[in-house]
Design a protein around this motif. Structure first.
Motif, short mmCIF file in Angstrom:
data_model
loop_
_atom_site.label_atom_id
_atom_site.label_comp_id
_atom_site.label_asym_id
_atom_site.label_seq_id
_atom_site.Cartn_x
_atom_site.Cartn_y
_atom_site.Cartn_z
N ASP A 1 0.83 -1.21 0.00
CA ASP A 1 0.00 0.00 0.00
C ASP A 1 0.86 1.26 0.00
O ASP A 1 0.91 2.02 0.98
CB ASP A 1 -0.94 -0.02 1.21
N LEU A 2 1.55 1.51 -1.11
CA LEU A 2 2.44 2.67 -1.21
C LEU A 2 1.66 3.98 -1.17
O LEU A 2 2.14 4.98 -0.62
CB LEU A 2 3.27 2.58 -2.49
N THR A 3 0.46 3.98 -1.71
CA THR A 3 -0.35 5.21 -1.73
C THR A 3 -0.65 5.70 -0.32
O THR A 3 -0.47 6.88 0.01
CB THR A 3 -1.67 4.97 -2.49
N SER A 4 -1.11 4.80 0.54
CA SER A 4 -1.43 5.19 1.92
C SER A 4 -0.18 5.58 2.70
O SER A 4 -0.20 6.52 3.49
CB SER A 4 -2.15 4.05 2.64
N ILE A 5 0.92 4.86 2.46
CA ILE A 5 2.18 5.20 3.14
C ILE A 5 2.60 6.61 2.77
O ILE A 5 2.94 7.42 3.63
CB ILE A 5 3.30 4.20 2.74
N SER A 6 2.55 6.92 1.47
CA SER A 6 3.00 8.23 0.98
C SER A 6 2.16 9.35 1.58
O SER A 6 2.69 10.36 2.07
CB SER A 6 2.90 8.27 -0.54
N ARG A 7 0.86 9.18 1.54
CA ARG A 7 -0.02 10.22 2.06
C ARG A 7 0.21 10.43 3.55
O ARG A 7 0.29 11.57 4.03
CB ARG A 7 -1.48 9.84 1.80
N ARG A 8 0.35 9.33 4.30
CA ARG A 8 0.51 9.45 5.74
C ARG A 8 1.84 10.09 6.10
O ARG A 8 1.92 10.88 7.05
CB ARG A 8 0.39 8.05 6.38
N LEU A 9 2.90 9.78 5.37
CA LEU A 9 4.20 10.38 5.65
C LEU A 9 4.18 11.89 5.40
O LEU A 9 4.74 12.67 6.18
CB LEU A 9 5.29 9.72 4.80
N LEU A 10 3.54 12.31 4.30
CA LEU A 10 3.47 13.74 4.01
C LEU A 10 2.64 14.49 5.06
O LEU A 10 3.03 15.57 5.51
CB LEU A 10 2.88 13.96 2.61
N VAL A 11 1.51 13.89 5.44
CA VAL A 11 0.68 14.52 6.47
C VAL A 11 1.47 14.63 7.77
O VAL A 11 1.48 15.69 8.43
CB VAL A 11 -0.61 13.70 6.69
N THR A 12 2.15 13.56 8.14
CA THR A 12 2.91 13.55 9.39
C THR A 12 4.03 14.59 9.38
O THR A 12 4.28 15.26 10.39
CB THR A 12 3.50 12.14 9.64
N ALA B 1 10.63 14.32 2.82
CA ALA B 1 9.69 13.20 2.75
C ALA B 1 9.13 13.07 1.33
O ALA B 1 9.00 11.97 0.79
CB ALA B 1 8.56 13.39 3.76
N LEU B 2 8.78 14.21 0.73
CA LEU B 2 8.25 14.19 -0.63
C LEU B 2 9.28 13.62 -1.61
O LEU B 2 8.94 12.81 -2.49
CB LEU B 2 7.85 15.60 -1.06
N ALA B 3 10.54 14.02 -1.45
CA ALA B 3 11.60 13.51 -2.32
C ALA B 3 11.74 11.99 -2.18
O ALA B 3 11.88 11.26 -3.18
CB ALA B 3 12.93 14.19 -2.00
N ALA B 4 11.68 11.50 -0.94
CA ALA B 4 11.79 10.05 -0.71
C ALA B 4 10.61 9.31 -1.32
O ALA B 4 10.76 8.22 -1.88
CB ALA B 4 11.87 9.78 0.79
N ILE B 5 9.43 9.90 -1.20
CA ILE B 5 8.22 9.28 -1.77
C ILE B 5 8.32 9.20 -3.29
O ILE B 5 7.96 8.20 -3.91
CB ILE B 5 6.97 10.06 -1.32
N GLU B 6 8.83 10.27 -3.91
CA GLU B 6 9.00 10.27 -5.36
C GLU B 6 9.97 9.18 -5.80
O GLU B 6 9.76 8.51 -6.82
CB GLU B 6 9.46 11.65 -5.84
N VAL B 7 11.04 8.99 -5.04
CA VAL B 7 11.98 7.90 -5.33
C VAL B 7 11.28 6.55 -5.19
O VAL B 7 11.41 5.66 -6.04
CB VAL B 7 13.21 7.97 -4.40
N ALA B 8 10.53 6.39 -4.08
CA ALA B 8 9.83 5.13 -3.83
C ALA B 8 8.86 4.81 -4.97
O ALA B 8 8.77 3.66 -5.42
CB ALA B 8 9.09 5.19 -2.50
N GLU B 9 8.13 5.83 -5.42
CA GLU B 9 7.17 5.61 -6.50
C GLU B 9 7.87 5.26 -7.81
O GLU B 9 7.38 4.48 -8.61
CB GLU B 9 6.30 6.86 -6.68
#
Length: 419
Positions: free
Chosen positions: A271-282, A298-306
């Protein structure tokens, strides 16, 4: 060989036979008192699959002297329910056990409600869905709500051993010898689902050959017969939102190990979508001004993950979770905005000071717009004292700076100096 599955045959028939769920059925608890008083009220049992909802329902009903019928809200139609009501009228009272009660449509619900009101029917609903989200208030308001928890490994072991030795409904006639390692594996790998454990046990027994007058179940056989179920996670159910909640709260609480555990659960279901959203909110809700770079990082890490996808996506995600956990925390920014919004919603606004109003049109000066406005860049240090809030709010303070990070400490000093 008996026709019904072992898990079905081993369902408890009396409340004393129920395994686990002691918070509901132990002596002195409400369910236990209701059964002993032979006075049941309508109720809804909810919890993850395999926790014994229907089993407990039938055991509760079987512990009373009232006749009961078992229906499914999806499979059975209104005609089936009419038959149940006729039986209730003949006997004076009947317990209706209704599986998947959250799927009860309006027609069936409207039909049942009057009979629940009169006490002719006592409803025991079973569902995996949170009744406060999924069940119509008209039904829910007439029922006690009881939550069932996943069984613990020791509970599962008790159920397995009971099935192994039970001569009438279990596997006692097979003379089964299950070794400790196999027993432990079944109890843990089922993820708290007793049905899964008993199905695996039955498969192991029926697929094994007898030797020296007995059937031996070892670890290898147990591993072959159970599909490992490490935990329950339904992306549309309570389990999903509970994991996300625990994930953010663990980061907020600076518990790296707990946060990595819940991140692992979310990764395990992809569930990468939920992880990404929760990390950005946090990053913005809980870290905030204490470490302003947390959000962009966090956004940069999420973009790499995606971009790389799983399994490699776990690497930048792990870095980010640890950084967020160990960052100083501050919620001062959004809390300040929430205070301002609360005032606005209560009607505490007031007129914008004339010197701040738009003056970019002919005749604005004649109306006093923009007159006496002091342009900060014309003053030393780029600041000049003047009123910005409406008169009725001019002394209002919304921002309460924290000193948990060096950045906000600096902001706090500037803010207090300007104030």
């Amino acid at each position: 060989m008996k026709k019904q599955p072992l898990a079905y045959r081993m369902r408890p028939k009396k409340i004393e036979e129920i395994i686990g769920q002691q918070h509901l059925i132990s002596k002195g608890k409400l369910l236990h008192r209701m059964v002993k008083a032979n006075h049941l009220s309508s109720m809804i049992l909810y919890g993850p699959p395999g926790t014994g909802k229907t089993s407990i329902a039938t055991a509760i009903a079987g512990s009373t002297d009232t006749h009961y019928k078992l229906l499914n809200a999806v499979v059975h139609n209104k005609k089936d329910m009419e038959i149940v009501v006729e039986e209730a009228k003949m006997s004076g009272k009947l317990i209706l056990i209704l599986d998947e009660v959250h799927r009860l449509d309006k027609g069936k619900q409207d039909f049942l409600l009057p009979f629940l009101e009169k006490g002719l029917l006592t409803l025991i609903g079973a569902t995996t869905a949170n009744p406060y989200h999924a069940i119509n208030p008209a039904i829910r308001s007439r029922c006690q709500i009881f939550e069932l928890h996943p069984l613990q490994p020791e509970d599962i072991k008790e159920a397995i051993l009971r099935a192994v030795h039970d001569q009438s409904d279990g596997l006692g006639t097979y003379n089964v010898d299950i070794d400790e390692d196999a027993l432990n594996h079944l109890a843990i790998a089922c993820g708290g689902d007793v049905r899964t454990a008993l199905n695996a046990l039955e498969l192991a027994v029926l697929s094994s050959k007898e030797s020296d007058g007995k059937i031996t179940i070892d670890l290898k056989t147990a591993e072959e017969c159970i599909q490992k179920k490490s935990f329950t996670h339904d992306k549309n159910g309570d389990g999903h939102y509970d994991v996300l909640s625990a994930f953010q709260k663990s980061i907020r609480g600076s518990d790296v190990d707990a946060a990595l555990h819940y991140l692992g659960r979310l990764i395990e279901v992809g569930d990468l979508t939920s992880i990404s959203r929760r990390l950005l909110v946090t990053a913005y809700e809980d870290i905030g001004l204490a470490n302003p770079q947390a959000g962009p990082r966090a956004l940069a890490a999420i973009e790499v993950a995606e971009r790389v996808g799983f399994p490699e996506a776990r690497i930048p995600l792990a870095n980010t979770v640890i950084e967020l956990c160990l960052s100083p925390k501050s919620n001062s920014a959004y809390k300040a905005l929430d205070h301002a919004l609360a005032d606005i919603r209560k009607g505490h606004t007031g007129e914008i000071p004339s010197h701040l109003k738009d003056a970019h049109y002919q005749g604005a000066k004649d109306l006093g717009r923009g007159v006496d406005y002091k342009y900060p860049h014309d003053y030393e240090h780029g600041w000049v004292k003047q009123q910005y809030l409406p008169d009725r709010l001019k002394n209002k303070t919304y921002y309460q700076p924290k000193t948990t990070g060096k950045f906000e400490q600096a902001l706090s000093e500037i803010y207090n100096k300007l104030k």
